[in-house]
Scaffold this motif. Structure first.
Motif, PDB file in Angstrom:
ATOM      1  N   ARG A  96      24.751 -14.322 -77.299  1.00 52.04           N
ATOM      2  CA  ARG A  96      25.753 -13.404 -77.180  1.00 52.04           C
ATOM      3  C   ARG A  96      25.281 -12.233 -76.684  1.00 52.04           C
ATOM      4  O   ARG A  96      26.135 -11.417 -76.093  1.00 52.04           O
ATOM      5  N   LEU A  97      23.906 -11.974 -76.603  1.00 55.24           N
ATOM      6  CA  LEU A  97      23.597 -10.625 -76.143  1.00 55.24           C
ATOM      7  C   LEU A  97      22.970 -10.734 -74.647  1.00 55.24           C
ATOM      8  O   LEU A  97      23.053  -9.762 -73.655  1.00 55.24           O
ATOM      9  N   ALA A  98      22.706 -11.975 -74.304  1.00 53.07           N
ATOM     10  CA  ALA A  98      22.170 -12.084 -72.861  1.00 53.07           C
ATOM     11  C   ALA A  98      23.315 -11.997 -71.664  1.00 53.07           C
ATOM     12  O   ALA A  98      24.287 -12.730 -72.056  1.00 53.07           O
ATOM     13  N   PRO A  99      23.186 -11.716 -70.625  1.00 54.18           N
ATOM     14  CA  PRO A  99      24.243 -12.001 -69.301  1.00 54.18           C
ATOM     15  C   PRO A  99      24.148 -13.063 -69.147  1.00 54.18           C
ATOM     16  O   PRO A  99      23.230 -14.205 -69.115  1.00 54.18           O
ATOM     17  N   GLY A 101      25.181 -14.796 -66.322  1.00 55.18           N
ATOM     18  CA  GLY A 101      24.702 -15.570 -65.137  1.00 55.18           C
ATOM     19  C   GLY A 101      23.294 -16.105 -65.127  1.00 55.18           C
ATOM     20  O   GLY A 101      23.111 -17.356 -64.718  1.00 55.18           O
ATOM     21  N   PRO A 102      22.404 -15.391 -65.542  1.00 59.39           N
ATOM     22  CA  PRO A 102      21.005 -15.926 -65.885  1.00 59.39           C
ATOM     23  C   PRO A 102      20.932 -17.021 -66.698  1.00 59.39           C
ATOM     24  O   PRO A 102      20.342 -18.130 -66.531  1.00 59.39           O
ATOM     25  N   VAL A 103      21.586 -17.172 -67.740  1.00 59.38           N
ATOM     26  CA  VAL A 103      21.961 -18.245 -68.686  1.00 59.38           C
ATOM     27  C   VAL A 103      22.593 -19.447 -68.032  1.00 59.38           C
ATOM     28  O   VAL A 103      22.128 -20.753 -68.295  1.00 59.38           O
ATOM     29  N   ARG A 104      23.524 -19.380 -67.242  1.00 60.53           N
ATOM     30  CA  ARG A 104      23.883 -20.402 -66.276  1.00 60.53           C
ATOM     31  C   ARG A 104      22.954 -21.034 -65.644  1.00 60.53           C
ATOM     32  O   ARG A 104      22.913 -22.311 -65.680  1.00 60.53           O
ATOM     33  N   TRP A 105      22.025 -20.315 -65.033  1.00 63.47           N
ATOM     34  CA  TRP A 105      21.067 -20.941 -64.049  1.00 63.47           C
ATOM     35  C   TRP A 105      19.784 -21.504 -65.079  1.00 63.47           C
ATOM     36  O   TRP A 105      19.256 -22.472 -64.730  1.00 63.47           O
ATOM     37  N   ALA A 106      19.636 -20.896 -66.042  1.00 63.12           N
ATOM     38  CA  ALA A 106      18.577 -21.203 -66.979  1.00 63.12           C
ATOM     39  C   ALA A 106      18.944 -22.662 -67.440  1.00 63.12           C
ATOM     40  O   ALA A 106      18.303 -23.434 -67.579  1.00 63.12           O
ATOM     41  N   PHE A 107      20.259 -22.940 -67.683  1.00 64.19           N
ATOM     42  CA  PHE A 107      20.860 -24.273 -68.067  1.00 64.19           C
ATOM     43  C   PHE A 107      20.482 -25.142 -67.197  1.00 64.19           C
ATOM     44  O   PHE A 107      19.819 -26.103 -67.474  1.00 64.19           O
TER      45      PHE A 107
END
Length: 281
Positions: A96-99, A101-107
């Motif tokens: 909920r707190l993380a941006p 965009g980076p989460v998408r690439w981390a996935f």
């Protein structure tokens, strides 16, 4: 939102819940990102939250209809399940707190690294030693296993990090637990079946955090009704397609050679990577 497409993907999530223990997991993430593309960068956050809800229902249903002798492999795994739940809650809060965009690439990066690990490191495509008396690596395997104390070969201490990563990225517990159980010597059928109760343990708190979260302001402007950070329409369509498939396949599970089953698992990871890259293109 194309409801027919979501129903079709729901059928796929039901299939992967039974065959691979995903519970929906990372199979649902790319399609929800696509369906809620109007949310822009918030689409990934909504996708991981919606994935958690889909995993709870699918994994819970699959666990409920799993033969008790198979679930006996998790006997003594209470600490593991508890730490998976703690990690799931922490991962959902972090998401909920993380941006987005980076989460998408981390996935995408995490699934790619997992695929590389399965292909390059021994013990997954061909288990080193059958821990469950299921026969040869080429056989169809068995649904029952005596398992090993503490949760089918998974150390309890891994519960928190596995739950946190799975909930944060929306990949589902299977991507982390099945390779570990496979390398502990279980057949693919047993490893993927046991992945469902493990996924349920981490997805329940993650789904609760997601449902109680604050709705992104962009959702109202884009006309996407959310409950917390969950898209109930997408979740409902996915589950409508998935649950009948789970019910049928649990009653009549397909017989798949163990090595073929392992290669199919790896192939599906590759398909998901390609889908996420196509969405970013």
């Amino acid at each position: 939102m194309d409801v027919l497409a979501l129903l079709g993907i729901g059928v796929l999530t039901g299939l992967t819940t039974v065959l691979f223990g995903f519970g929906g997991g990372f199979v649902a993430v790319p399609v929800v990102v696509w369906a809620d593309g109007a949310l822009g960068t918030d689409a990934m956050r909504v996708a991981t939250a919606t994935s958690a809800v889909v995993m709870v229902v699918n994994a819970g249903f699959a666990t409920a209809v799993t033969p008790r002798p198979t679930l006996a492999a998790l006997r003594g795994g209470g600490p593991l399940l508890a730490l998976l739940a703690v990690g799931g809650a922490l991962g959902a809060l972090a998401a909920r707190l993380a941006p987005s965009g980076p989460v998408r690439w981390a996935f995408t990066a995490y699934v790619a690294l997992t695929l590389a690990d399965l292909l390059l490191r021994p013990g997954f495509l061909k288990p080193q030693a059958p821990a469950d008396g299921a026969g040869s690596a080429d056989g169809a395997g068995s649904d029952s296993s005596p398992g090993s104390p503490g949760g089918a070969g998974l150390p309890a201490v891994l519960g928190a990090p596995i739950g946190a990563v799975a909930a944060f990225l929306g990949v589902g517990g299977s991507v982390l637990t099945v390779p570990a159980m496979r390398r502990a010597g279980h057949t693919m059928r047993t490893a993927t079946t046991l992945a469902n109760p493990l996924t349920l343990a981490l997805a329940l708190p993650a789904a609760a955090v997601s449902l109680l979260g604050h709705t992104a302001p962009v959702a109202a402007r884009a006309g996407v009704p959310l409950v917390g950070t969950v898209d109930p329409r997408a979740a409902g369509a996915l589950l409508l397609g998935a649950l009948p498939v789970i019910a049928v396949l649990r009653r009549r599970p397909p017989r798949i050679g163990d090595r073929t089953h392992a290669w199919a698992y790896a192939t599906l990871l590759a398909v998901v990577i390609a889908a996420m890259l196509a969405l970013d293109a």
